[in-house]
Scaffold this motif. Structure first.
Motif, PDB file in Angstrom:
ATOM      1  N   GLY A 240     -73.891  41.120 100.385  1.00  0.00           N
ATOM      2  CA  GLY A 240     -74.731  40.976 101.574  1.00  0.00           C
ATOM      3  C   GLY A 240     -76.161  40.611 101.255  1.00  0.00           C
ATOM      4  O   GLY A 240     -77.096  41.051 101.933  1.00  0.00           O
ATOM      5  N   CYS A 243     -80.458  40.294 103.403  1.00  0.00           N
ATOM      6  CA  CYS A 243     -79.905  40.499 104.740  1.00  0.00           C
ATOM      7  C   CYS A 243     -80.800  39.995 105.864  1.00  0.00           C
ATOM      8  O   CYS A 243     -80.344  39.886 107.010  1.00  0.00           O
ATOM      9  CB  CYS A 243     -79.598  41.980 104.942  1.00  0.00           C
ATOM     10  N   PRO A 254     -70.656  42.062 102.413  1.00  0.00           N
ATOM     11  CA  PRO A 254     -71.355  43.347 102.389  1.00  0.00           C
ATOM     12  C   PRO A 254     -70.619  44.455 101.633  1.00  0.00           C
ATOM     13  O   PRO A 254     -71.267  45.356 101.092  1.00  0.00           O
ATOM     14  CB  PRO A 254     -71.493  43.694 103.870  1.00  0.00           C
ATOM     15  N   ASN A 307     -77.438  42.686 109.847  1.00  0.00           N
ATOM     16  CA  ASN A 307     -77.011  42.649 108.445  1.00  0.00           C
ATOM     17  C   ASN A 307     -77.733  43.704 107.602  1.00  0.00           C
ATOM     18  O   ASN A 307     -77.131  44.342 106.728  1.00  0.00           O
ATOM     19  CB  ASN A 307     -77.258  41.263 107.851  1.00  0.00           C
TER      20      ASN A 307
END
Length: 575
Positions: A240, A243, A254, A307
């Motif tokens: 991830g 983000c 992720p 995210n």
């Protein structure tokens, strides 16, 4: 005491002698006994105050090189008082705060073994004109007895040195050099060292026909010869990844923490641990743009992204960075530096302290220990000015603090040097090693050219004052992608200021930050509107235009127009 005094300190006892003999009034300066002739020293500096009056002084300096011959040199020292160099001769002398750098001029750059160079300068002071105690020639401390002795019990048992850049060459990436040399005017900087980005699993063995990690290390050995050599690596493939910025997203999802460990970190560690490379000083900068996001871009903040909320919840940034520190920190010649953002990201009070606390938490979990961290790096791939000379954080205009200006916006820092030094002090106070070193990426923060201010702005109001004097010409400190008007900054150098191990070009100038439009690719990289010159912004840049150059390729790909912009606006200018 004589009006002509000198500072030539030896190891250990010299500091005590200086304290005993330092001046007690403005009319007299301290003297220190010279290093005995029998001591083995890499270099010797004779600093003599030839004349001194109530507010000024004249100094003569002679430096002797006792090491290998050099073709260029710089001598650095720091003042403990308010001394300022006003003019000099036989050297190019600059000063930033208390830190002074004297560089050779065209006719005295060569120093053979045993060779000397002399220069002088005039300066001003008030109070006391205390002699500087430490001098460094090309990053190597002078006037120290280097005769081999039994190891000190406090010496790092791994054999690591305090500053890996001191006294060492730094690897010049031949792939970047070829790109730079092919550009008009690029040959002037093509021999500068830059970081090697290991930003996906394929890069370990060489992606798309490019050099792999072993290829770079082998090339570094060839460049090394009989010298010390630093190799700079960017370890950058977290699950991830990044983000908050789509342009630098990565290949791992992720939840791919196990793959990150087994397919990315473990193979890198295995290569770096090969005894073949034990003679290299390998600097690893660990996972840029990761940990700071867990402070600034998570709920309930207005800058939060889904995210970043995910990566905070699953803990895989912390797990990944901790694992990397642990595995790489076990290799004796590896020096880990963690990313610490930049002043325009973490410089506010509610970001600064929490980020430092998070860094300590990560460095003491998931197998990592504080001893696995040699230092931190700031301003990587960013544009924040090294030093804003025309205004300071404590300035006021008509009773209004600079912190209230729209540009500073209540930040605690105005530039990267002050931020890096303050972050270092904070981290040491939390338990990191007192010799913790900082790196500052100066690859794109020069802000020279015709737009560079030559003095402070008018004091009609605080915004006019700051905007008229600031070197950083971005629309907002939150702008980060392919910035128009940016220039190459200070050239890479060791020990440039207190607490700073080196100025580095970790982001290779001319490599894009992200594409101006969406481009299909197999590298996991997305399209971020902050790289679109028509984008009107978001809360992270106070809804300003992006300031990005047009027609940019994917992040990491060569961007000729950006390189030419950086050359044109370089400060110091490219000669």
């Amino acid at each position: 005491m004589s009006r002509t005094e000198s500072s030539r300190t030896g190891l250990r006892g010299g500091t005590a002698l200086l304290a005993a003999l330092s001046l007690s009034g403005a009319a007299c300066v301290g003297a220190v006994v010279a290093t005995p002739a029998s001591a083995a020293t890499a270099c010797t500096v004779d600093y003599k105050v030839q004349n001194q009056w109530d507010t000024g002084f004249t100094t003569a300096v002679t430096v002797t090189n006792n090491g290998s011959a050099v073709n260029s040199w710089n001598l650095t020292w720091s003042y403990s008082g308010n001394q300022k160099v006003t003019s000099g001769w036989n050297a190019d002398i600059s000063q930033s705060g208390a830190d002074v750098t004297a560089k050779n001029v065209s006719y005295n750059g060569t120093l053979a073994t045993g060779g000397t160079a002399s220069f002088g300068f005039n300066g001003t002071y008030s109070g006391t004109n205390t002699l500087p105690t430490t001098f460094k020639l090309n990053g190597v401390t002078c006037n120290e007895d280097t005769t081999p002795t039994d190891p000190d019990p406090g010496t790092d048992p791994t054999g690591r040195v305090d500053n890996p850049y001191a006294g060492a060459k730094v690897y010049v990436n031949p792939e970047w050099k070829a790109h730079a040399a092919a550009e008009p005017g690029g040959s002037a900087v093509a021999d500068q060292p830059t970081g090697v980005w290991i930003d996906r699993i394929a890069a370990i063995n060489g992606a798309n026909g490019g050099m792999g990690l072993r290829d770079h290390l082998d090339a570094a050995l060839a460049q090394k010869g009989s010298n010390e050599e630093v190799v700079q690596l960017v370890v950058y493939d977290l699950p991830g990844r990044d983000c908050a910025a789509l342009a630098s997203n990565g290949e791992l999802g992720p939840d791919d923490i196990d793959k990150y460990k087994s397919d990315f970190i473990d193979p890198i560690a295995a290569i770096l641990a090969d005894p073949k490379y034990a003679g290299l000083r390998i600097v690893t900068t660990i996972e840029l743009d990761s940990l700071p996001n867990l402070v600034t871009n998570v709920s309930p903040r207005a800058t939060a992204t889904p995210n970043c909320d995910t990566m905070k919840a699953n803990g895989n940034y912390q797990k990944g960075v901790g694992y990397a520190l642990d595995k790489l920190g076990d290799i004796p010649n590896v020096y880990n530096y963690i990313d610490a953002g930049h002043h325009g990201w973490l410089g506010w009070d509610d970001n600064f302290g929490p980020s430092a606390e998070l860094f300590k938490t990560v460095a003491t979990s998931n197998g990592a220990q504080l001893s696995d961290v040699h230092g931190f790096i700031v301003n990587t791939a960013n544009y924040s000015a090294l030093k804003e000379d025309n205004f300071g954080i404590d300035d006021t205009v008509n009773g209004v603090s600079v912190r209230q200006s729209k540009w500073v916006d209540w930040n605690r820092y105005t530039d990267e040097l002050s931020y890096a030094q303050a972050m270092r002090d904070k981290l040491v106070s939390l338990g990191f090693d007192q010799n913790l070193g900082m790196l500052i990426d100066t690859s794109r923060n020069g802000w020279g050219g015709a737009a560079r201010p030559t003095g402070p702005g008018a004091k009609t109001d605080v915004d006019t004052y700051v905007d008229g004097g600031r070197y950083d010409r971005r629309l907002n400190t939150g702008n980060w992608c392919n910035q128009a008007g940016a220039g190459l900054g200070e050239r890479p150098q060791a020990d440039p200021a207190a607490g700073i191990d080196a100025y580095v070009w970790m982001k290779p100038p001319g490599e894009s930050d992200g594409s101006s439009t969406e481009i299909a690719n197999d590298e996991g990289k997305g399209f971020d509107r902050m790289c679109d010159p028509t984008y009107t912004g978001n809360p992270r840049n106070n809804n300003h235009m992006s300031g990005a150059l047009p027609d940019a390729p994917l992040s990491g790909h060569w961007f000729s127009a950006q390189f030419q912009e950086l050359l044109k606006n370089a400060y110091p200018p490219v000669q």
